[in-house]
Design a protein around this motif. Sequence first.
Motif, short mmCIF file in Angstrom:
data_model
loop_
_atom_site.label_atom_id
_atom_site.label_comp_id
_atom_site.label_asym_id
_atom_site.label_seq_id
_atom_site.Cartn_x
_atom_site.Cartn_y
_atom_site.Cartn_z
N GLN A 110 -29.49 -7.79 21.58
CA GLN A 110 -30.16 -6.30 21.33
C GLN A 110 -29.60 -5.26 20.84
OE1 GLN A 110 -32.10 -6.03 25.25
NE2 GLN A 110 -33.51 -7.77 24.78
N ARG A 111 -28.12 -5.08 21.39
CA ARG A 111 -27.15 -4.12 20.83
C ARG A 111 -26.37 -4.37 19.71
NH1 ARG A 111 -24.22 -2.26 26.82
NH2 ARG A 111 -26.26 -1.85 27.91
N ASP A 112 -26.86 -5.53 18.94
CA ASP A 112 -26.24 -5.93 17.85
C ASP A 112 -24.64 -6.12 17.89
OD1 ASP A 112 -26.38 -6.63 15.15
OD2 ASP A 112 -26.17 -4.67 14.29
N LEU A 113 -24.24 -6.56 18.96
CA LEU A 113 -22.83 -6.67 19.32
C LEU A 113 -22.52 -8.04 19.32
CD1 LEU A 113 -22.36 -4.21 22.35
CD2 LEU A 113 -21.66 -3.60 19.84
N HIS B 188 -29.98 -5.75 33.67
CA HIS B 188 -31.08 -5.76 32.01
C HIS B 188 -32.25 -6.43 32.72
CE1 HIS B 188 -31.50 -6.24 28.29
NE2 HIS B 188 -32.11 -7.32 28.37
N LEU C 195 -19.44 -6.98 23.42
CA LEU C 195 -19.98 -6.79 24.76
C LEU C 195 -18.98 -6.71 25.81
CD1 LEU C 195 -22.62 -6.04 26.05
CD2 LEU C 195 -23.07 -8.35 26.57
N ARG D 179 -28.41 -12.26 25.49
CA ARG D 179 -29.47 -11.34 24.92
C ARG D 179 -29.22 -9.75 24.81
NH1 ARG D 179 -32.86 -13.74 29.27
NH2 ARG D 179 -33.18 -11.87 30.15
N ILE D 180 -28.39 -9.36 25.91
CA ILE D 180 -28.25 -8.06 25.77
C ILE D 180 -27.21 -7.64 24.32
CG2 ILE D 180 -26.39 -6.45 26.81
CD1 ILE D 180 -27.33 -7.56 29.55
N ALA D 181 -26.14 -8.61 24.15
CA ALA D 181 -25.43 -8.51 22.87
C ALA D 181 -26.30 -8.55 21.70
CB ALA D 181 -24.42 -9.62 22.81
N TRP E 57 -16.92 -3.53 25.98
CA TRP E 57 -17.70 -2.49 26.32
C TRP E 57 -17.60 -2.63 27.91
CZ3 TRP E 57 -22.09 -2.03 29.43
CH2 TRP E 57 -22.52 -0.62 29.57
#
Length: 76
Positions: free
Chosen positions: A34-37, A66, A42, A30-32, A45
């Motif tokens: 949302q960050r378009d990664l 998160h 991710l 989900r984080i990836a 990073w």
Amino acid sequence: MEMLKKRSVVLAGHATSVALEPEFWAVLDRIAAQRDLSHAALLVWVDETRGRRPLASACRLLALQHVASERVTSEP
């Protein structure tokens, strides 16, 4: 509880893998998104910002932070 799930990635020119519970991978996915990664981007990073913390631990902490921030923003 399910077994750990491994994902492979190249970090700083070295192939490695990270083993996490599927629940943590779901949050990291989900984080990836949302960050378009990509998943790999991710993890790169996380690796670059983790300091001396083990990579799997840094991933789990990112996922927990998160989820905690999602709860704060969704509360009335």
